[in-house]
Write a protein that holds these residues in place. Sequence first.
Motif, PDB file in Angstrom:
ATOM      1  N   ALA A   1       8.805  -0.607   7.246  1.00 42.72           N
ATOM      2  CA  ALA A   1       9.846  -0.319   6.253  1.00 42.72           C
ATOM      3  C   ALA A   1       9.166   0.268   5.021  1.00 42.72           C
ATOM      4  CB  ALA A   1      10.602  -1.590   5.909  1.00 42.72           C
ATOM      5  N   LEU A   2       9.623   1.456   4.617  1.00 47.37           N
ATOM      6  CA  LEU A   2       8.994   2.179   3.515  1.00 47.37           C
ATOM      7  C   LEU A   2       9.989   2.355   2.371  1.00 47.37           C
ATOM      8  CD1 LEU A   2       7.671   4.912   5.914  1.00 47.37           C
ATOM      9  CD2 LEU A   2       6.164   3.342   4.700  1.00 47.37           C
ATOM     10  N   SER A   3       9.425   2.492   1.166  1.00 51.25           N
ATOM     11  CA  SER A   3      10.291   2.850   0.040  1.00 51.25           C
ATOM     12  C   SER A   3      10.876   4.226   0.307  1.00 51.25           C
ATOM     13  CB  SER A   3       9.479   2.850  -1.253  1.00 51.25           C
ATOM     14  OG  SER A   3       8.508   3.878  -1.218  1.00 51.25           O
ATOM     15  N   GLY A   4      11.955   4.496  -0.340  1.00 45.86           N
ATOM     16  CA  GLY A   4      12.623   5.799  -0.125  1.00 45.86           C
ATOM     17  C   GLY A   4      14.130   5.685  -0.061  1.00 45.86           C
ATOM     18  N   PRO A   5      14.654   4.850   0.859  1.00 46.25           N
ATOM     19  CA  PRO A   5      13.962   4.100   1.910  1.00 46.25           C
ATOM     20  C   PRO A   5      13.902   4.886   3.223  1.00 46.25           C
ATOM     21  CG  PRO A   5      16.232   3.340   1.743  1.00 46.25           C
ATOM     22  CD  PRO A   5      16.090   4.513   0.799  1.00 46.25           C
ATOM     23  N   ARG A   6      12.852   4.580   3.980  1.00 46.86           N
ATOM     24  CA  ARG A   6      12.674   5.159   5.305  1.00 46.86           C
ATOM     25  C   ARG A   6      12.142   4.101   6.258  1.00 46.86           C
ATOM     26  NH1 ARG A   6      14.410  10.534   6.382  1.00 46.86           N
ATOM     27  NH2 ARG A   6      14.955  11.260   4.300  1.00 46.86           N
TER      28      ARG A   6
ATOM     29  N   LEU B   1       7.050  10.719   3.899  1.00 49.08           N
ATOM     30  CA  LEU B   1       6.065   9.628   3.958  1.00 49.08           C
ATOM     31  C   LEU B   1       5.141   9.633   2.745  1.00 49.08           C
ATOM     32  CD1 LEU B   1       4.736   9.432   7.642  1.00 49.08           C
ATOM     33  CD2 LEU B   1       6.171   7.805   6.416  1.00 49.08           C
ATOM     34  N   VAL B   2       4.696  10.817   2.376  1.00 45.51           N
ATOM     35  CA  VAL B   2       3.690  10.919   1.313  1.00 45.51           C
ATOM     36  C   VAL B   2       4.259  10.354   0.015  1.00 45.51           C
ATOM     37  CG1 VAL B   2       2.326  12.494  -0.085  1.00 45.51           C
ATOM     38  CG2 VAL B   2       2.556  12.895   2.382  1.00 45.51           C
ATOM     39  N   GLY B   3       3.527   9.414  -0.556  1.00 45.09           N
ATOM     40  CA  GLY B   3       3.951   8.796  -1.816  1.00 45.09           C
ATOM     41  C   GLY B   3       4.821   7.572  -1.653  1.00 45.09           C
ATOM     42  N   SER B   4       5.244   7.285  -0.421  1.00 44.88           N
ATOM     43  CA  SER B   4       6.085   6.104  -0.225  1.00 44.88           C
ATOM     44  C   SER B   4       5.208   4.854  -0.107  1.00 44.88           C
ATOM     45  CB  SER B   4       6.962   6.266   1.017  1.00 44.88           C
ATOM     46  OG  SER B   4       6.172   6.212   2.176  1.00 44.88           O
ATOM     47  N   THR B   5       5.831   3.723  -0.398  1.00 44.83           N
ATOM     48  CA  THR B   5       5.116   2.443  -0.362  1.00 44.83           C
ATOM     49  C   THR B   5       5.597   1.628   0.823  1.00 44.83           C
ATOM     50  OG1 THR B   5       4.857   2.439  -2.755  1.00 44.83           O
ATOM     51  CG2 THR B   5       4.658   0.310  -1.631  1.00 44.83           C
TER      52      THR B   5
ATOM     53  N   LEU C   1       0.839  -1.206   0.000  1.00 46.07           N
ATOM     54  CA  LEU C   1       0.000   0.000   0.000  1.00 46.07           C
ATOM     55  C   LEU C   1       0.876   1.260   0.000  1.00 46.07           C
ATOM     56  CD1 LEU C   1      -2.857  -0.965   2.499  1.00 46.07           C
ATOM     57  CD2 LEU C   1      -2.771  -1.225   0.003  1.00 46.07           C
ATOM     58  N   THR C   2       0.337   2.314  -0.608  1.00 45.36           N
ATOM     59  CA  THR C   2       1.070   3.568  -0.739  1.00 45.36           C
ATOM     60  C   THR C   2       0.430   4.652   0.114  1.00 45.36           C
ATOM     61  OG1 THR C   2       1.830   3.037  -2.957  1.00 45.36           O
ATOM     62  CG2 THR C   2       1.757   5.377  -2.375  1.00 45.36           C
TER      63      THR C   2
END
Length: 281
Positions: A63-68, A45-49, A21-22
């Motif tokens: 764990a989020l894309s970005g990465p963050r 955060l906004v727009g990360s998956t 989810l994004t």
Amino acid sequence: MPELPEVETVVRQLAEVLPGLTVGEVDVVQPDLLNRAPDSFRAPLVGSTIRAVTRRGKNIVLALSGPRILAVNLGMTGQLLFIPTEPGQDPKKTPVWPSHPGVLLHLGPTGALVYADVRRFGSLRLYSPEGWKKESARLGPEPLDPSLDGRAFWQALQRSRSPIRSWLLDQTRIAGIGNIYALEALFRAEIHPQAQARSLTKNRSERLLEGIRAVLSEAIAARGTTLRDYRTASGDSGGFGPSLLIYGREGEACPGCNTPIQRVVFANRSAFFCPSCQKGS
DNA sequence: CATACGTCCTGCCAGC
DNA sequence: TGCTGGCAGGACGTAT
């Protein structure tokens, strides 16, 4: 609330629904929950998956894309709820919307993630992967990790003069244990909560580690303990409460010997124990 | 370095 | 009935 079993329950549920989810809009209702200013929290955060949901001690780790990395600590009264929605439906208009929302992550048309917290002792912290690695390294070993062996545990205890209950609550020594499960494990191992950590024999410390692992595993199987505020990610209460043998049972008969259970306060926290079964203070 | 204690915050409940 | 004090699953900062 939330100790390892409660956090693990939330993590297992969220790991089923969040990955892929994004993040859309992010509403910050309570800025004091964040480790940085709302704008610099929102922007990455906004727009990360969301890639994965895991647990470290009492932290929920996204764990989020970005990465963050987004680390959520529930404090005493935090809840991290996944709110399924119909396309176009406002999560705030659903029957499961909580009474003390702190941060809301919109996750597209099918749902939202809301952090709610009456007392606001919890936190949402955003890190770079390296930053989180450092944070995580500050925490002690995972009690359910088989690579923590009885000998290493005993040797760590040998180095401390703290009361054993305080030792177990110190997240830099062992991660994930809080007051309820510390006291339950000490009861199972027949150790007084105020016994000095280094006074435990090797056998006794092995019984303690076994007690910790048993009570945590049983509590996970029951989806945690709800005293008042704790909820799973779907808003349900945990089922382990009736299985607590010692916590909150001052004056009741010890299940082992019928002696009345006592309560003492030290380090500003209640400790429940059986004065007959638990010696060594 | 290790340990001990107060503090953050709100809501609930027992007891008067 | 209404008020007050005590108490709550955590973790951090400061003092010693």
